[in-house]
Write an enzyme that holds these catalytic residues in place. Structure first.
Site, PDB file in Angstrom:
ATOM      1  N   PRO A  87      14.315 -11.148  41.682  1.00 57.73           N
ATOM      2  CA  PRO A  87      15.518 -11.370  42.390  1.00 57.73           C
ATOM      3  C   PRO A  87      16.528 -11.174  41.724  1.00 57.73           C
ATOM      4  CG  PRO A  87      14.370 -13.257  42.057  1.00 57.73           C
ATOM      5  CD  PRO A  87      13.458 -12.107  41.471  1.00 57.73           C
ATOM      6  N   GLU A 165      19.644  -1.128  38.230  1.00 56.45           N
ATOM      7  CA  GLU A 165      19.974  -1.025  39.483  1.00 56.45           C
ATOM      8  C   GLU A 165      19.236   0.091  40.242  1.00 56.45           C
ATOM      9  OE1 GLU A 165      21.579  -3.518  40.450  1.00 56.45           O
ATOM     10  OE2 GLU A 165      22.341  -4.114  38.988  1.00 56.45           O
ATOM     11  N   CYS A 221      15.824 -21.579  41.445  1.00 57.89           N
ATOM     12  CA  CYS A 221      16.329 -21.805  42.802  1.00 57.89           C
ATOM     13  C   CYS A 221      17.574 -22.720  42.707  1.00 57.89           C
ATOM     14  CB  CYS A 221      15.482 -22.558  43.619  1.00 57.89           C
ATOM     15  SG  CYS A 221      16.128 -23.010  45.318  1.00 57.89           S
ATOM     16  N   CYS A 224      17.015 -26.167  44.249  1.00 59.56           N
ATOM     17  CA  CYS A 224      16.286 -27.227  43.741  1.00 59.56           C
ATOM     18  C   CYS A 224      15.786 -27.122  42.546  1.00 59.56           C
ATOM     19  CB  CYS A 224      14.956 -27.560  44.593  1.00 59.56           C
ATOM     20  SG  CYS A 224      13.779 -25.828  44.757  1.00 59.56           S
ATOM     21  N   THR A 240      22.361  -3.196  54.154  1.00 58.56           N
ATOM     22  CA  THR A 240      21.448  -3.469  53.027  1.00 58.56           C
ATOM     23  C   THR A 240      22.100  -3.504  51.849  1.00 58.56           C
ATOM     24  OG1 THR A 240      19.603  -2.495  54.387  1.00 58.56           O
ATOM     25  CG2 THR A 240      19.214  -2.585  51.927  1.00 58.56           C
ATOM     26  N   GLY A 244      27.756  -7.108  44.809  1.00 58.96           N
ATOM     27  CA  GLY A 244      28.109  -8.477  44.658  1.00 58.96           C
ATOM     28  C   GLY A 244      27.504  -9.300  43.679  1.00 58.96           C
TER      29      GLY A 244
END
Ligand code: ADP
Ligand SMILES: Cc1cn([C@H]2C[C@H](O)[C@@H](COP(=O)(O)O)O2)c(=O)[nH]c1=O
Ligand code: ZN
Length: 289
Positions: A87, A165, A221, A224, A240, A244
């Site tokens: 991610p 990317e 995260c 948490c 999509t 940013g």
């Protein structure tokens, strides 16, 4: 770190290509390839090619192979493909930079490409979320790289190509396959495997079957502190591709992706319906023409 600051002072058009010694002779060694020649085909199709003529067929095939091996075929040794996914904020750019710099330390010539769609920070550098940077080639697609880099320099001197990317390059698969299979390059690919809705992103996943290694990184995260696998989009946009950083996206664990996505969808639905109502009320109260 890694002397990056100094190198970024160089002209971007020169700096992405760090020249070293010529490729070691071993790298472009000449291989003798014993291929099935026409005479070998003829040998296989020959009426003598029956269970009772194994010895003579083998003899013919051996002769054909020997004839083929006397004509050396020059091919460079195959390259490699390494894929780094995860991610946003998981360290993909940082990992790509470290691997590229490690390759350069061993005397390889390196170049880094990024999509010109990514206009954050400096257009001619890849920049990690921690601010590490390195000059790069911002390109609309990968097929134009060879020509822009210079065909001779590409073919004879470039060893390792980094792609950041990677999700934004439609021709990623073809480029990686050609570079590794036919041109002996090592390609290190860094990109998002999934978009904000956890759908496959671009062609990154297509490269996995032709890759040597695949590394999936994780972040923390933001809610948490547990392992973050996914990227949550905080804004309303639905396309999509939306460039940013932390103002639009956050890394989240599975639980907070599911609850966060639920909360966002509910909030958007409420906002949508209230904006329709407001719009209706406003329209109804407007004086007629
Ligand atoms: N939520 C966050 N917002 C901003 N920066 C973050 C966040 N989470 C992690 N980071 C920083 O981003 C760094 C990774 O940056 P980078 O290599 O550019 O990641 P990626 O290319 O995967 O987006 C981490 O080492 C961390 O310091
Ligand atoms: C999840 C997601 C991301 N993007 C964009 C946002 C950033 O510009 C890049 C990812 O950069 P990073 O180096 O991994 O931090 O991709 C997008 O366009 N669509 C998405 O769904
Ligand atoms: Zn969480």
């Amino acid at each position: 770190m890694f002397g990056i600051a100094m190198r970024t002072l160089m002209s971007p058009s020169l700096a992405p290509f760090s020249l070293h010694l010529p490729k070691p002779a071993l790298f472009s060694r000449v291989l003798r390839v014993s291929s099935l020649t026409n005479s070998a085909f003829a040998a296989n199709k020959s009426p003598t090619n029956s269970p009772h003529s194994t010895v003579s067929t083998r003899k013919l095939q051996t002769e054909a192979a020997a004839a083929a091996s006397s004509q050396p075929l020059s091919i460079s040794s195959p390259g490699e493909i390494h894929v780094v996914v995860g991610p946003m904020f998981s360290g993909k750019t940082t990992t790509l930079l470290r691997r590229m710099l490690a390759e350069r330390e061993t005397g390889k010539n390196i170049a880094i490409i990024k999509s010109d769609k990514d206009t954050r920070y400096c257009i001619e550098s890849i920049v990690s979320h921690d601010g590490e940077k390195f000059p790069c080639w911002p390109l609309p697609d990968l097929s134009c790289f060879k020509e822009r880099f210079g065909i001779d320099a590409y073919e004879n001197r470039l060893d390792v190509i980094g792609i950041d990317e990677a999700q934004f390059f439609g021709d990623l698969y073809e480029f990686c396959r050609e570079a590794a299979d036919k041109e002996g390059k090592t390609v290190i690919v860094a990109g998002l495997d999934g978009d904000y809705l956890r759908r496959r992103f671009g062609s990154v996943l297509d490269v996995i079957p032709i890759a040597d290694t695949v590394t999936k990184l994780t972040s923390r995260c933001e809610v948490c502190g547990k392992r973050a696998l996914f990227t949550l989009r905080k804004t309303e946009e639905k396309e999509t591709e939306l460039i940013g950083g932390a103002e639009v996206y956050m890394p989240v664990c599975r639980s907070h992706y599911v609850s966060g996505q639920g909360v966002l969808e509910t909030a958007r639905a409420v906002l949508d319906s209230s904006s329709i109502k407001t719009h209706d009320v406003e329209a109804a109260s407007l004086p007629p023409f």
